[in-house]
Design a protein around this motif. Structure first.
Motif, PDB file in Angstrom:
ATOM      1  N   ALA A   1       0.828  -1.213   0.000  1.00 35.65           N
ATOM      2  CA  ALA A   1       0.000   0.000   0.000  1.00 35.65           C
ATOM      3  C   ALA A   1       0.857   1.256   0.000  1.00 35.65           C
ATOM      4  CB  ALA A   1      -0.932  -0.004   1.204  1.00 35.65           C
ATOM      5  N   VAL A   2       2.018   1.203   0.684  1.00 29.63           N
ATOM      6  CA  VAL A   2       2.907   2.361   0.746  1.00 29.63           C
ATOM      7  C   VAL A   2       3.745   2.477  -0.521  1.00 29.63           C
ATOM      8  CG1 VAL A   2       4.880   3.368   1.956  1.00 29.63           C
ATOM      9  CG2 VAL A   2       2.988   2.379   3.261  1.00 29.63           C
ATOM     10  N   LEU A   3       4.294   1.358  -0.981  1.00 32.10           N
ATOM     11  CA  LEU A   3       5.269   1.388  -2.078  1.00 32.10           C
ATOM     12  C   LEU A   3       4.623   1.499  -3.451  1.00 32.10           C
ATOM     13  CD1 LEU A   3       7.744  -1.338  -0.762  1.00 32.10           C
ATOM     14  CD2 LEU A   3       7.952   1.151  -0.572  1.00 32.10           C
ATOM     15  N   LEU A   4       3.363   1.115  -3.589  1.00 27.46           N
ATOM     16  CA  LEU A   4       2.713   1.120  -4.903  1.00 27.46           C
ATOM     17  C   LEU A   4       1.820   2.343  -5.104  1.00 27.46           C
ATOM     18  CD1 LEU A   4       1.743  -2.660  -5.238  1.00 27.46           C
ATOM     19  CD2 LEU A   4       3.777  -1.485  -6.082  1.00 27.46           C
ATOM     20  N   GLY A   5       2.010   3.371  -4.289  1.00 29.05           N
ATOM     21  CA  GLY A   5       1.161   4.554  -4.395  1.00 29.05           C
ATOM     22  C   GLY A   5       1.759   5.664  -5.245  1.00 29.05           C
ATOM     23  N   GLY A   6       2.779   5.374  -6.047  1.00 32.44           N
ATOM     24  CA  GLY A   6       3.440   6.402  -6.834  1.00 32.44           C
ATOM     25  C   GLY A   6       2.739   6.697  -8.138  1.00 32.44           C
ATOM     26  N   PRO A   7       3.324   7.575  -8.942  1.00 32.08           N
ATOM     27  CA  PRO A   7       2.721   7.943 -10.228  1.00 32.08           C
ATOM     28  C   PRO A   7       2.894   6.834 -11.258  1.00 32.08           C
ATOM     29  CG  PRO A   7       4.856   9.001  -9.987  1.00 32.08           C
ATOM     30  CD  PRO A   7       4.575   8.314  -8.680  1.00 32.08           C
ATOM     31  N   PRO A   8       2.196   6.910 -12.388  1.00 31.45           N
ATOM     32  CA  PRO A   8       2.337   5.890 -13.439  1.00 31.45           C
ATOM     33  C   PRO A   8       3.657   6.049 -14.176  1.00 31.45           C
ATOM     34  CG  PRO A   8       0.903   7.646 -14.181  1.00 31.45           C
ATOM     35  CD  PRO A   8       1.200   7.932 -12.737  1.00 31.45           C
ATOM     36  N   ALA A   9       4.005   5.044 -14.944  1.00 26.71           N
ATOM     37  CA  ALA A   9       5.218   5.120 -15.771  1.00 26.71           C
ATOM     38  C   ALA A   9       4.988   6.121 -16.906  1.00 26.71           C
ATOM     39  CB  ALA A   9       5.544   3.751 -16.334  1.00 26.71           C
ATOM     40  N   PRO A  10       6.017   6.865 -17.303  1.00 26.56           N
ATOM     41  CA  PRO A  10       5.851   7.818 -18.406  1.00 26.56           C
ATOM     42  C   PRO A  10       5.604   7.102 -19.726  1.00 26.56           C
ATOM     43  CG  PRO A  10       8.152   7.663 -17.757  1.00 26.56           C
ATOM     44  CD  PRO A  10       7.375   6.898 -16.736  1.00 26.56           C
ATOM     45  N   VAL A  11       4.773   7.705 -20.561  1.00 24.35           N
ATOM     46  CA  VAL A  11       4.454   7.153 -21.881  1.00 24.35           C
ATOM     47  C   VAL A  11       5.468   7.703 -22.887  1.00 24.35           C
ATOM     48  CG1 VAL A  11       2.726   7.119 -23.728  1.00 24.35           C
ATOM     49  CG2 VAL A  11       2.019   6.864 -21.333  1.00 24.35           C
ATOM     50  N   PRO A  12       6.037   6.857 -23.746  1.00 23.87           N
ATOM     51  CA  PRO A  12       7.071   7.326 -24.675  1.00 23.87           C
ATOM     52  C   PRO A  12       6.519   8.226 -25.772  1.00 23.87           C
ATOM     53  CG  PRO A  12       6.521   5.043 -25.127  1.00 23.87           C
ATOM     54  CD  PRO A  12       5.811   5.402 -23.853  1.00 23.87           C
ATOM     55  N   ALA A  13       7.419   8.900 -26.449  1.00 23.11           N
ATOM     56  CA  ALA A  13       7.032   9.834 -27.511  1.00 23.11           C
ATOM     57  C   ALA A  13       6.423   9.117 -28.711  1.00 23.11           C
ATOM     58  CB  ALA A  13       8.247  10.647 -27.952  1.00 23.11           C
ATOM     59  N   SER A  14       6.620   7.811 -28.803  1.00 27.38           N
ATOM     60  CA  SER A  14       6.079   7.040 -29.924  1.00 27.38           C
ATOM     61  C   SER A  14       4.616   6.660 -29.726  1.00 27.38           C
ATOM     62  CB  SER A  14       6.909   5.764 -30.114  1.00 27.38           C
ATOM     63  OG  SER A  14       6.903   4.984 -28.918  1.00 27.38           O
TER      64      SER A  14
END
Length: 613
Positions: free
Chosen positions: A24-37
């Motif tokens: 619950a603590v460690l998985l509360g971050g932002p999503p992975a960035p989406v590439p320019a493609s």
């Protein structure tokens, strides 16, 4: 006879509760960035970073040469997307806490006409920075997110409602641009819903930390449409009682509903030279942009005359990446339910002679004293660690040291696990559990009445704790339930794990180890231990010391990591305010700085052997 083997129920409960809490603590971050493609209709943080790098080459406060450079770059870039930019050149006067602010601002506006508009959706952020910072996050991230959102919207289908993108000027000087738009621009009267994007750091998820009255419908839309919704009505309840302001404070004075977003991780970079493109978390930028794009499409396609509703209680669930939303009308009935369930469970336990009124009163006193001691320890903790580094270890940013944040929590858990084994020689398991629960039931009733938006923090874990007590209440030994009861107890631990520990982490992420945050983290930890009291009973099997020993080992590891990793470096620089002081009467002028240790940079101003005073 002493037990020699750890039971399967203890191991299973330990793995479930600890694993769920950590996740619950460690998985509360932002999503992975989406590439320019990525597809043209998607938001890509990598595409948006092109704008961030251009905006945040240097600081660009209003009125500066670089401010004009950024303004002209934004106009050219947005017009390159095939949309017209309107400039609002205005002079504005505002009364703020520090006095009266007067300035000439130049807001940049874009309007996309809807196919059958019921009003306008406003997407807003500011493009000026403070003089000390390049402003990659604050608020270059918001500007880049809205430009990339514009590009993605242009690549897709047209919206039903008008969309206004507003890049305000002079936010850092007193919300001047937002005030100029609200008071002087004709488009302001068309706005029905406002979404504002801010940053108080360089990392972390984009939290929806503020909304307004009659927010039920707009919050439900946020929960349904936004990828990985992050936020809670507790943060709104707290923020609206604080003196802080953003442009959204101005928009709320219009007859609109809306949402305010910000990420707050890495706040040591806030308003400093380290608010630069290299420090900006791409995931945070992705989360900002995903919110802007998904909500622009959502609100751009509905009837904006029907976006008001009764205020909502809401909170995000970090592992499943969903949000729970319900009306504040349910807060008081849930509190009453908690009281009724507690009384029922306590009566059942008394009938089975698992607890008594005298034992309950004594347990309440013990838990309250432990909570008070833990709160005071948390209040002083940051200062104690600072003294440790000033006396024996290299200086560092103790307030934002994650190992020390974990050390505070681990220390309290260690002491309670050890104390629990001692207390179990005098108290039954259910008596200790009820001693914790009765305090939080009372807190839940008070929160439901006075702070309904924050009531969920208490009510859901407490309801689960009471139900766990009922599940584990047997005519036999409470610490030796069957496998089904153990599994059910682990399931009932989910609300505590998903609500309490992420809030503990959020307190640290927002305020570090300040006295207020340290005390809050300590009390939340005590609350978490109380809500999980019967899970702790299953793990300790009433009198085993290994959980306390394991927690103590974790405490030592956190202490070692804190000592080794907490020091100033190029990545985590030491921030010192140096002042030039002129005594106009006696004529002496001095450079002054408040530091505990000298370094070469400070010596440049105050000399190698400065006078103290």
């Amino acid at each position: 006879m002493a037990k020699t083997r750890i039971g399967a129920a203890a191991i299973f409960t330990f793995v479930c509760v600890v694993g769920l809490s950590l996740a619950a603590v460690l998985l509360g971050g932002p999503p992975a960035p989406v590439p320019a493609s990525a597809a043209a209709t998607e938001f890509s943080a990598e595409r948006a970073m092109v704008y961030v790098r251009a905006i945040a080459e240097r600081p660009h406060p209003m009125g500066s040469v670089d401010h004009a450079r950024v303004r002209d770059y934004l106009v050219k870039t947005i017009e390159g997307l095939g949309v017209a930019v309107e400039r609002q050149d205005a002079t504005i006067v505002r009364s703020v806490a520090a006095g009266v602010r007067i300035g000439r601002v130049e807001n940049l506006l874009v309007r996309l006409k809807g196919t059958a508009s019921t009003g306008a959706v406003l997407l807003a952020t500011h493009y000026d920075s403070v003089p000390a910072a390049p402003g990659a996050a604050d608020a270059g991230s918001g500007v880049a997110a809205l430009i990339e959102t514009l590009r993605a919207l242009k690549a897709g289908y047209p919206l039903r409602n008008d969309l206004i993108v507003l890049l305000t000027d002079g936010e850092e000087f007193g919300l001047l641009g937002a005030a100029a738009f609200a008071e002087q621009h004709p488009w302001a009267k068309d706005v029905r819903l406002a979404l504002n994007f801010e940053a108080r750091g360089t990392s972390g998820p984009a939290q929806m930390f503020e909304t307004g009255p009659e927010n039920g419908a707009v919050v439900r839309a946020w929960a349904a449409a936004m990828p990985r919704p992050t936020g809670s009505s507790l943060s709104y309840e707290v923020y609206k009682r604080m003196p802080n302001d953003t442009d959204f404070s101005i928009f709320r004075k219009l007859p609109v509903v809306g949402l305010n977003f910000s990420f707050v991780g890495g706040w040591e970079d806030y308003h400093t030279p380290h608010d630069a493109p290299a420090a900006l978390d791409r995931g945070s930028l992705q989360h900002h942009g995903s919110a802007a794009l998904s909500l622009a499409r959502r609100f751009g396609g509905i009837d904006l005359t029907a976006v008001r509703g009764r205020d909502a209680v809401y909170f995000s669930l970090p592992i499943v990446n969903k949000a729970v939303v319900y009306s504040t009308l349910w807060a008081l009935p849930l509190a009453v339910l908690a009281v009724v369930l507690f009384l029922w469970a306590f009566i059942l336990s008394r009938g089975r002679k698992e607890t008594s009124i005298g034992g309950l009163i004594l347990a309440v006193v013990v838990v309250a004293l432990f909570g008070a001691a833990a709160g005071y320890f948390g209040w002083r903790f940051g200062r104690l660690v600072e003294l440790l580094h000033q006396s024996w270890l290299p200086e560092g940013n103790v307030l934002q040291s994650a190992p020390y944040g974990a050390l505070l929590v681990a220390t309290i858990i260690t002491v309670w696990c050890a104390l629990y084994v001692v207390l179990r020689k005098k108290f039954a398991a259910h008596t200790l559990a009820y001693g914790s629960i009765v305090l939080w039931v009372a807190a839940g009733v008070a929160a439901a009445w006075f702070l309904p938006g924050g009531s969920y923090v208490v009510l859901w874990p407490v309801l689960s704790a009471v139900l766990t007590a009922v599940v584990l209440a047997t005519s036999g030994r409470a610490e030796s339930p069957g496998g089904f009861r153990v599994l059910l107890a682990c399931v009932l631990a989910v609300p505590a794990a998903l609500v309490i520990w992420p809030l503990d982490a959020a307190l640290f992420g927002t305020m570090g180890l300040s006295p207020e945050s340290g005390a809050g983290m300590a009390l939340m930890t005590v609350y978490g231990l109380g809500a999980l009291a019967l899970s702790i009973e299953l793990i300790t099997e009433g009198r085993r010391w290994w959980p306390a020993g394991l927690a103590f080992a974790v405490t030592l590891v956190c202490l070692g990591l804190g000592g080794a990793l907490t020091h100033y470096s190029d990545e985590h620089p030491r921030i010192v305010n140096v002042y030039y002081v002129l005594d106009a009467h006696a004529k002496p002028a001095r450079w002054t700085a408040r530091v505990s240790r000298m370094d070469s940079r400070i010596e440049t101003y105050v000399g190698a052997h400065p006078a103290e005073g």
